[in-house]
Design a protein around this motif. Structure first.
Motif, PDB file in Angstrom:
ATOM      1  N   GLY A 184      37.717 -46.885 -28.426  1.00  0.00           N
ATOM      2  CA  GLY A 184      37.269 -47.785 -27.336  1.00  0.00           C
ATOM      3  C   GLY A 184      36.565 -47.407 -26.389  1.00  0.00           C
ATOM      4  N   ILE A 185      37.013 -47.089 -25.263  1.00  0.00           N
ATOM      5  CA  ILE A 185      36.424 -46.594 -24.126  1.00  0.00           C
ATOM      6  C   ILE A 185      36.847 -44.873 -23.816  1.00  0.00           C
ATOM      7  CG2 ILE A 185      36.076 -46.464 -21.574  1.00  0.00           C
ATOM      8  CD1 ILE A 185      36.517 -49.666 -21.703  1.00  0.00           C
ATOM      9  N   ASP A 186      35.922 -43.949 -24.189  1.00  0.00           N
ATOM     10  CA  ASP A 186      36.442 -42.746 -24.125  1.00  0.00           C
ATOM     11  C   ASP A 186      35.732 -42.062 -23.007  1.00  0.00           C
ATOM     12  OD1 ASP A 186      37.539 -40.208 -24.675  1.00  0.00           O
ATOM     13  OD2 ASP A 186      35.598 -39.709 -26.047  1.00  0.00           O
ATOM     14  N   ALA A 187      36.544 -41.470 -21.736  1.00  0.00           N
ATOM     15  CA  ALA A 187      35.938 -41.371 -20.377  1.00  0.00           C
ATOM     16  C   ALA A 187      36.238 -40.028 -20.044  1.00  0.00           C
ATOM     17  CB  ALA A 187      36.347 -42.558 -19.502  1.00  0.00           C
ATOM     18  N   HIS A 188      35.146 -39.277 -19.787  1.00  0.00           N
ATOM     19  CA  HIS A 188      35.281 -37.668 -19.438  1.00  0.00           C
ATOM     20  C   HIS A 188      34.911 -37.753 -17.808  1.00  0.00           C
ATOM     21  CE1 HIS A 188      35.548 -35.568 -23.496  1.00  0.00           C
ATOM     22  NE2 HIS A 188      35.454 -36.924 -23.728  1.00  0.00           N
ATOM     23  N   GLY A 189      35.690 -37.173 -17.064  1.00  0.00           N
ATOM     24  CA  GLY A 189      35.398 -36.770 -15.744  1.00  0.00           C
ATOM     25  C   GLY A 189      35.085 -38.426 -15.208  1.00  0.00           C
TER      26      GLY A 189
ATOM     27  N   VAL B 284      41.732 -47.230 -24.851  1.00  0.00           N
ATOM     28  CA  VAL B 284      41.168 -46.638 -23.355  1.00  0.00           C
ATOM     29  C   VAL B 284      41.718 -45.533 -23.003  1.00  0.00           C
ATOM     30  CG1 VAL B 284      41.046 -47.461 -21.063  1.00  0.00           C
ATOM     31  CG2 VAL B 284      41.175 -49.175 -22.872  1.00  0.00           C
ATOM     32  N   HIS B 285      40.822 -44.660 -22.970  1.00  0.00           N
ATOM     33  CA  HIS B 285      41.201 -43.155 -22.549  1.00  0.00           C
ATOM     34  C   HIS B 285      40.583 -42.566 -21.552  1.00  0.00           C
ATOM     35  CE1 HIS B 285      42.173 -38.983 -24.449  1.00  0.00           C
ATOM     36  NE2 HIS B 285      42.903 -39.462 -23.654  1.00  0.00           N
ATOM     37  N   PHE B 286      41.033 -42.274 -20.356  1.00  0.00           N
ATOM     38  CA  PHE B 286      40.684 -41.439 -19.242  1.00  0.00           C
ATOM     39  C   PHE B 286      40.920 -40.142 -19.222  1.00  0.00           C
ATOM     40  CE2 PHE B 286      39.893 -45.740 -17.841  1.00  0.00           C
ATOM     41  CZ  PHE B 286      38.495 -45.595 -17.421  1.00  0.00           C
ATOM     42  N   TRP B 287      40.240 -38.998 -19.299  1.00  0.00           N
ATOM     43  CA  TRP B 287      40.716 -37.636 -19.528  1.00  0.00           C
ATOM     44  C   TRP B 287      39.551 -36.329 -19.135  1.00  0.00           C
ATOM     45  CZ3 TRP B 287      39.969 -34.288 -24.347  1.00  0.00           C
ATOM     46  CH2 TRP B 287      38.952 -34.913 -25.290  1.00  0.00           C
TER      47      TRP B 287
ATOM     48  N   ASN C 268      41.796 -44.083 -11.865  1.00  0.00           N
ATOM     49  CA  ASN C 268      41.358 -45.265 -12.557  1.00  0.00           C
ATOM     50  C   ASN C 268      42.278 -46.322 -12.872  1.00  0.00           C
ATOM     51  OD1 ASN C 268      38.635 -43.822 -13.119  1.00  0.00           O
ATOM     52  ND2 ASN C 268      40.070 -42.459 -14.039  1.00  0.00           N
ATOM     53  N   VAL C 269      41.838 -47.662 -12.860  1.00  0.00           N
ATOM     54  CA  VAL C 269      42.937 -48.663 -13.133  1.00  0.00           C
ATOM     55  C   VAL C 269      42.570 -49.463 -14.362  1.00  0.00           C
ATOM     56  CG1 VAL C 269      43.630 -50.756 -12.160  1.00  0.00           C
ATOM     57  CG2 VAL C 269      42.843 -49.090 -10.511  1.00  0.00           C
ATOM     58  N   VAL C 270      43.335 -49.584 -15.176  1.00  0.00           N
ATOM     59  CA  VAL C 270      43.487 -50.366 -16.341  1.00  0.00           C
ATOM     60  C   VAL C 270      44.617 -51.254 -16.396  1.00  0.00           C
ATOM     61  CG1 VAL C 270      43.606 -49.900 -19.065  1.00  0.00           C
ATOM     62  CG2 VAL C 270      42.728 -48.023 -17.711  1.00  0.00           C
TER      63      VAL C 270
END
Length: 299
Positions: free
Chosen positions: A95-100, A126-129, A135-137
């Motif tokens: 879905g959302i793939d977020a780097h840095g 939802v992925h923050f890595w 970050n807030v989910v």
């Protein structure tokens, strides 16, 4: 939507302050929307949009580790992310793939059917890595996705951040790689509270915190029907969670509707006070009784 598609990204953002509202994006060979951290694309806003059917991740927040800049301060709100066939075209989707990414908020969205058709698990809804942090989910509904919300991944971690007031539901629909609802993986100092995770498939646990680098996490006031699991040395505080939920507790007026139908003992007014817990998944103030309810919905 294929490996040979002539269009890779529909939109690539390489500037600060980008906004997209009320737009449907669908069918691309790579991503529907790429926010380029390598171009310092801070403060992007995506609101009231539909993102459907990409051959890779629907929204990508990218990073080039050879430069210092990252895409920070973004907002994704009230959007729908989905695969219209009920399953993805391959495993390398999300879905959302977020780097840095730092100081993003992902709020009030719906994610459906981000699921692999083959022998490899899909990425998270939802992925923050990859050196993301803070970050807030919150207040999202995730339905029939292989994996729900992830902070960090093996060797490419995340720091801090909050996962709260989300519904994560998976039906017994036969998706071959259905997996965990919420995962902290190489993610020290992260907080997971007042989420509802309910599986009708055979996967064995709902929330995991994994690896010795995952320290000082807080997992509180969650309502699930599967265990909360420390894996490979993950450590932190796990308290006031209920892991024996049943389908009869929930409205289920539509798939993923995990609102309570009654004042369930051990759930209603059973939570601990948590810093930052001021509302439920519907944006209503909480607590409404002597103490907050467990899960994302305040009865």
């Amino acid at each position: 939507m294929s490996a040979s598609a002539r269009v890779g990204n529909l939109i690539r953002v390489g500037a600060k302050g980008f906004q997209l509202r009320g737009v449907t994006l669908q069918k691309a060979g790579w991503h529907l929307l790429q926010i380029a951290g390598e171009a310092d694309a801070d403060n992007a806003v995506l609101r009231d949009c539909v993102l459907r059917d990409a051959y890779q991740q629907l929204v990508k927040v990218s990073r080039d580790t050879s430069v210092a800049s990252t895409a920070d301060g973004g907002l994704v709100e009230n959007c729908v992310f989905e695969y219209s066939a009920g399953i993805g075209p391959q495993y390398y989707i999300g879905g959302i793939d977020a780097h840095g990414a730092r100081n993003w908020t992902v709020r009030g969205n719906t994610f459906r059917d981000i699921a692999s058709p083959d022998g490899n698990v899909a990425e998270f809804a939802v992925h923050f890595w990859a050196d993301s942090s803070d970050n807030v989910v919150e207040r999202n509904t995730i339905i029939d996705c292989d994996r729900g919300i992830g902070f960090g991944l093996d060797g490419r971690g995340n720091r801090g951040g909050v996962i709260r007031n989300n519904f994560v539901y998976h039906s017994a629909n036969g998706d071959p790689q259905a997996n965990v609802g919420i995962a902290l993986i190489d993610s020290p100092g992260s907080r997971v509270f007042n989420n509802t995770v309910f599986f009708e498939n055979n996967f064995g646990w709902s929330i995991e915190y994994r690896f010795a680098t995952t320290t000082n996490v807080q997992i509180t006031n969650n309502l699930t029907n599967r265990q909360i699991l420390s894996r490979d040395g993950g450590s932190g505080s796990v308290s006031s969670n209920f892991t024996a939920a049943t389908r009869a507790m929930f409205r289920m007026q539509s798939p993923g509707d995990l609102r309570l139908v009654s004042a369930v003992p051990g759930v209603v007014d059973a939570g601990l006070p948590v810093t930052g817990l001021a509302e439920d998944i519907d944006g209503r103030a909480r607590p409404r009784g002597a103490a907050p309810d467990l899960g994302a919905f305040e009865f």
